[in-house]
Write an enzyme that holds these catalytic residues in place. Structure first.
Site, PDB file in Angstrom:
ATOM      1  N   GLY A 117      -4.252 -10.744  30.908  1.00  0.00           N
ATOM      2  CA  GLY A 117      -4.325 -11.561  29.691  1.00  0.00           C
ATOM      3  C   GLY A 117      -4.715 -10.828  28.421  1.00  0.00           C
ATOM      4  O   GLY A 117      -4.524 -11.350  27.331  1.00  0.00           O
TER       5      GLY A 117
ATOM      6  N   ARG B 269      -9.889   4.178  19.268  1.00  0.00           N
ATOM      7  CA  ARG B 269      -8.734   3.691  18.534  1.00  0.00           C
ATOM      8  C   ARG B 269      -8.330   2.317  19.062  1.00  0.00           C
ATOM      9  O   ARG B 269      -8.312   2.076  20.267  1.00  0.00           O
ATOM     10  CB  ARG B 269      -7.606   4.686  18.751  1.00  0.00           C
ATOM     11  CG  ARG B 269      -6.349   4.417  17.992  1.00  0.00           C
ATOM     12  CD  ARG B 269      -5.440   5.608  18.241  1.00  0.00           C
ATOM     13  NE  ARG B 269      -4.130   5.452  17.678  1.00  0.00           N
ATOM     14  CZ  ARG B 269      -3.032   5.810  18.335  1.00  0.00           C
ATOM     15  NH1 ARG B 269      -3.118   6.309  19.563  1.00  0.00           N
ATOM     16  NH2 ARG B 269      -1.872   5.676  17.760  1.00  0.00           N
ATOM     17  N   ILE B 270      -8.006   1.422  18.148  1.00  0.00           N
ATOM     18  CA  ILE B 270      -7.574   0.069  18.516  1.00  0.00           C
ATOM     19  C   ILE B 270      -6.045   0.039  18.439  1.00  0.00           C
ATOM     20  O   ILE B 270      -5.456   0.210  17.381  1.00  0.00           O
ATOM     21  CB  ILE B 270      -8.199  -0.987  17.571  1.00  0.00           C
ATOM     22  CG1 ILE B 270      -9.735  -0.916  17.631  1.00  0.00           C
ATOM     23  CG2 ILE B 270      -7.696  -2.384  17.905  1.00  0.00           C
ATOM     24  CD1 ILE B 270     -10.366  -1.209  18.985  1.00  0.00           C
TER      25      ILE B 270
ATOM     26  N   ASN C 246      -3.952  -2.527  19.189  1.00  0.00           N
ATOM     27  CA  ASN C 246      -3.438  -3.748  18.576  1.00  0.00           C
ATOM     28  C   ASN C 246      -4.612  -4.589  18.088  1.00  0.00           C
ATOM     29  O   ASN C 246      -5.300  -5.234  18.887  1.00  0.00           O
ATOM     30  CB  ASN C 246      -2.590  -4.523  19.596  1.00  0.00           C
ATOM     31  CG  ASN C 246      -1.957  -5.763  18.987  1.00  0.00           C
ATOM     32  OD1 ASN C 246      -2.537  -6.410  18.108  1.00  0.00           O
ATOM     33  ND2 ASN C 246      -0.767  -6.098  19.440  1.00  0.00           N
TER      34      ASN C 246
ATOM     35  N   GLN D  67      -9.483 -10.513  22.352  1.00  0.00           N
ATOM     36  CA  GLN D  67     -10.273 -10.095  23.502  1.00  0.00           C
ATOM     37  C   GLN D  67     -11.760 -10.081  23.149  1.00  0.00           C
ATOM     38  O   GLN D  67     -12.600 -10.506  23.933  1.00  0.00           O
ATOM     39  CB  GLN D  67      -9.818  -8.696  23.908  1.00  0.00           C
ATOM     40  CG  GLN D  67     -10.251  -8.334  25.284  1.00  0.00           C
ATOM     41  CD  GLN D  67      -9.706  -6.988  25.693  1.00  0.00           C
ATOM     42  OE1 GLN D  67      -9.530  -6.094  24.873  1.00  0.00           O
ATOM     43  NE2 GLN D  67      -9.451  -6.827  26.958  1.00  0.00           N
TER      44      GLN D  67
ATOM     45  N   LYS E 137     -11.260   3.793  23.810  1.00  0.00           N
ATOM     46  CA  LYS E 137     -12.426   3.787  24.702  1.00  0.00           C
ATOM     47  C   LYS E 137     -12.581   2.517  25.540  1.00  0.00           C
ATOM     48  O   LYS E 137     -13.298   2.542  26.525  1.00  0.00           O
ATOM     49  CB  LYS E 137     -13.714   4.025  23.905  1.00  0.00           C
ATOM     50  CG  LYS E 137     -13.908   5.499  23.513  1.00  0.00           C
ATOM     51  CD  LYS E 137     -15.333   5.820  23.100  1.00  0.00           C
ATOM     52  CE  LYS E 137     -15.728   5.123  21.844  1.00  0.00           C
ATOM     53  NZ  LYS E 137     -17.021   5.601  21.305  1.00  0.00           N
ATOM     54  N   GLY E 138     -11.976   1.446  25.170  1.00  0.00           N
ATOM     55  CA  GLY E 138     -12.135   0.239  26.009  1.00  0.00           C
ATOM     56  C   GLY E 138     -13.023  -0.796  25.351  1.00  0.00           C
ATOM     57  O   GLY E 138     -14.083  -0.479  24.822  1.00  0.00           O
TER      58      GLY E 138
ATOM     59  N   GLU F 249     -15.085  -5.333  28.325  1.00  0.00           N
ATOM     60  CA  GLU F 249     -16.435  -5.622  28.831  1.00  0.00           C
ATOM     61  C   GLU F 249     -17.447  -5.510  27.698  1.00  0.00           C
ATOM     62  O   GLU F 249     -18.396  -6.281  27.615  1.00  0.00           O
ATOM     63  CB  GLU F 249     -16.826  -4.649  29.954  1.00  0.00           C
ATOM     64  CG  GLU F 249     -15.663  -4.115  30.772  1.00  0.00           C
ATOM     65  CD  GLU F 249     -15.356  -4.866  32.035  1.00  0.00           C
ATOM     66  OE1 GLU F 249     -16.117  -5.769  32.420  1.00  0.00           O
ATOM     67  OE2 GLU F 249     -14.325  -4.550  32.658  1.00  0.00           O
TER      68      GLU F 249
HETATM   69 MO1  MOS Z   1     -13.609  -6.365  34.938  1.00  0.00          MO
HETATM   70  S1  MOS Z   1     -15.339  -7.283  35.585  1.00  0.00           S
HETATM   71  O1  MOS Z   1     -13.740  -4.873  35.808  1.00  0.00           O
HETATM   72  O2  MOS Z   1     -12.338  -7.346  35.513  1.00  0.00           O
END
Ligand code: MOS
Length: 746
Positions: A475, A636-637, A639, A646, A709-710, A713
């Site tokens: 998603g 870097r983003i 999108n 998110q 970098k993500g 979470e």
């Molecule tokens: Mo995430 S808790 O690794 O889906």
């Protein structure tokens, strides 16, 4: 990096948006096959003991029933051979192997499945299965289990603090001679992921070959584990999962219902669909475990941290030791010489917990960042200033430089946007009519990791390209971001790129978890697409008929699928012309990408800061999160539109954690009493007020080739602490137990 020249960095609409809103995206439960039968589960009604007797005769006689499977007639599963997948499976213990024995390990464990012609017939017949138990009253009370908590069993190569105690310096001595110290106990309720899409599996056998349509964050893992359980060659198991309707960690592991669907289909020799009910969603997959935490902080009068001790006691099952990165942040976030962390496990008769968005960190950071706020109050120092004073210029656990760290900018810019300087520090000092106003803040952080991934690129004669990899899109917009990355690397328009995901027939990809997808699969797409572009350029360079024959590679550019010279943009040719002349229907390559030794040279984390304004009704005690302002530095983003979605999704999850979400077990019998969406509360639209999430411009040159970098979470970590800190500021009440309820405020 976001320039008008690149498609990465543009707020592109989701490429799968139309499919989803028009109902054409196929989720596991949507799959219809010829002769499809339906399975329903029977779950245990005691938490511990044995099945003494199962009477399945009434169910077998019920209309439409094809079979009832119990441990008496279920085929043997070879689950004990299952390899533990790091980051997904607990390192110690054995996963539940369903319908294999008479032992009851928790309330809500599958004890039988009924397969019928229709879903309704299966559900009704399941209610007729009569089970007699020998109830040996299990460990159903968390506090009792916590009193007997034990350290996790040491694991070879286990990370310090996750599976072993950690210490640097001498925290006891530093605490003993602290100018100011804070000692506090925090608790967090268990929470269940409640994605809109229920867990579902459709299993279909063709001889010794099995096809599974499954809700999963990792098709390759399902393939491997199911193949092991049924002693099949991996190649004979295909797992398909092109769309997943939310997961948050609930679909990382292979849960018992997946194996049951495969067992059932083999038993009745027909394809079988098994969709969990919302209530079964609470005891078949895992959940965020309950925690008790103790934090002690020591600081000098000036607000320099001199010691941190952090103990966590986490809930686990009696058959697996579930641990997570609860204490990692405590060891890494602040420049503190004396740090001690230790982890203890409270084993209960419950199903095994699992990763839930921000697993570990989200729970540990609630305690740490609440304690920091208590320290700021004790020191009479502004909470932002206290964090800035203790900013870690390098990673204090491994003494490595950060690959990038814009945390200070996050604090400053988010503080400015919410108007932090208008905040008067004393609790209960701000109000508006009957509403007490409070401002609170907390830090967000999450490790930036990358895993190996493979991608196949096909360039077609019409100049379009397809990108194929087994990875999932649960998603966050993975289809879209990968389209953008590929389009940039290939020099194509986004509309010329098609991304295909979620099928074990495609090149292998890691779990969509841990906020690693873009770093892992995105890097692989970037490298694979770049390799394809170079391959095409070479073809042109070596082709006497090409206008680019013998051109120097660095002089060649590709834009919208057309190769040309920088200096002479009108001389050139398109991918399509070149491929047609060479009578190539497609050019294809598969590329594997993996991290290098950067983790040995740099500590890599995403950072952020949440600032919230709460309004608490003076008489009624209800808390409204009136405003959230969050800054994220996540590299870097790709999108900004999907990233923003998110981020606000994570913040909404944090509001749920702070104020609403609470899985309750009956301590007499181990039954979850609120296993439905009427009694298990998640935030609804009316609970959510303005949320401003923004990104600090950052490109991480060391984390991976695309500089990301993500974010997933990261966005939930710290939200609950910021809210609890704001509630303290509004009311003068320090609430250390989540969720914060009306009762605790009155
Ligand atoms: Mo995430 S808790 O690794 O889906």
């Amino acid at each position: 990096m976001a320039t008008s020249e690149t498609i990465c960095g543009q707020p592109m609409d989701r490429v799968d948006g139309h499919l989803k809103v028009t109902g054409r995206a196929t989720y596991a439960a949507d799959v219809r096959l010829d002769k499809l039968a339906y399975a329903a589960l029977v779950l245990s009604t005691v938490s511990s003991g044995r099945i003494k007797h199962i009477d399945s005769a009434p169910a077998e006689k019920s209309a439409g029933v094809l079979a009832v499977i119990t441990h008496h007639n279920a085929a043997r599963l070879h689950s004990q051979e299952q390899e533990k997948r790091p980051g997904v499976d607990p390192e110690v213990g054995e996963p539940l192997s369903p319908l294999q024995d008479a032992v009851i390990r928790y309330h809500g464990q599958p004890v039988a499945t009924v397969i019928s012609e229709t879903f309704v017939q299966a559900t009704y017949a399941a209610s007729l299965v009569h089970v007699v138990y020998e109830d040996s009253s299990g460990i159903n009370d968390f506090n009792a289990a916590a009193a007997k908590a034990k350290p996790p069993t040491p694991v070879k190569g286990g990370k310090p603090g996750k599976s072993a105690d950690y210490q640097r310096g001498d925290s006891a001595a530093a605490l003993a001679k602290a100018d100011v110290r804070v000692d506090a106990k925090y608790s967090i309720a268990a929470e269940h992921h409640n994605p809109m899409e229920l867990h579902a599996t459709v299993a279909s056998w063709d001889g010794a070959r099995l096809t599974l349509y499954d809700k999963t964050q990792w098709v390759d893992n399902v393939q491997e584990q199911v193949a092991l359980a049924f002693r099949l060659d991996k190649e004979n198991v295909r797992v398909i999962s092109p769309f997943v309707g939310g997961a948050f960690g609930a679909a990382l592991r292979v849960w018992p219902h997946v194996l049951i669907a495969a067992l059932a289909a083999r038993h009745v020799k027909r394809p079988v669909k098994l969709v969990l009910t919302r209530s079964q969603n609470f005891t078949i997959p895992g959940y965020r475990p309950k925690y008790l935490q103790n934090v002690s902080l020591a600081a000098t009068r000036e607000g320099t941290l001199t010691a941190i001790e952090h103990e966590g006691i986490g809930q686990t099952s009696i058959y697996e030791e579930y641990t997570e990165s609860l204490l990692d942040t405590t060891r890494q976030l602040y420049a503190c010489p004396n740090v001690k962390t230790h982890y203890r496990l409270a084993a209960m008769n419950v199903n095994t917990p699992a990763s839930m968005r921000g697993p570990g960190e989200v729970s540990g950071v609630f305690a740490l960042e609440s304690a920091l706020d208590e320290l700021a109050v004790a020191l009479k120092v502004d909470p932002v200033e206290l964090r800035l004073r203790n900013f870690a210029k390098e990673d204090p656990e491994y003494n490595l430089p950060w690959s990038s760290n814009s945390l200070q900018a996050c604090y400053r810019q988010a503080a400015q946007r919410i108007g932090w300087d208008q905040r008067t520090p004393a609790p209960r000092s701000m109000s508006d009519g009957n509403q007490l106003i409070g401002y609170g803040m907390a830090t967000a952080t999450w490790p930036a990791k990358r895993l190996p991934a493979s991608v196949r690129v096909q360039l077609k004669q019409d100049g379009s390209a397809s990108i194929e990899t087994a990875g999932s899109d649960i998603g966050p917009g993975t289809y879209t971001a990968l389209t953008q990355i590929a389009a940039d690397a290939l020099g194509l328009a986004a509309s010329q790129v098609t991304v295909v995901l979620g099928d074990t027939n495609l090149p292998t990809a890691p779990v969509q978890g841990g906020s690693m997808t873009i770093a892992s699969i995105g890097s692989a797409v970037h490298e694979a697409a770049t390799a394809m572009r170079n391959k095409v350029i070479k073809l042109a360079q070596e082709d006497p008929q090409s206008p680019l024959h013998r051109a120097v590679a660095s002089d060649i550019e590709v834009k919208a699928g057309r190769l040309s010279l920088h200096k002479a943009p009108h001389t050139g040719e398109s991918y399509a012309q070149l491929l047609q002349r060479h009578r190539q229907e497609t050019l294809e390559l598969t590329h594997s990408s993996k991290p290098g030794d950067e983790t040995k040279k740099y500590a890599m984390r995403s950072f952020g800061a949440h600032f919230v304004e709460v309004r608490v009704d003076r008489d009624l005690g209800n808390v409204r999160v009136a405003r959230v302002v969050s800054a994220f530095a996540a590299g870097r983003i790709i999108n900004p539109k999907t990233a923003h979605s998110q981020a606000i999704g994570g913040i909404v999850g944090g509001i749920g954690m702070a104020l609403l979400e609470h899985t309750r077990w009956d301590s007499r019998n181990g039954r979850i009493v609120n296993s439905n969406l009427a009694d298990y509360h998640v935030p609804v639209h009316a609970d959510i007020h303005p949320i401003e999430a923004f990104f600090i411009e950052e490109t991480d040159m060391y984390s991976n080739p695309i500089g990301t970098k993500g974010l997933a979470e990261l966005s939930i970590v710290g939200v609950a602490a910021a809210i609890a800190n704001a509630v303290y500021h509004a009311t003068g009440k320090r609430l250390r137990d989540l969720p914060i309820t009306l009762e605790s405020l009155l």
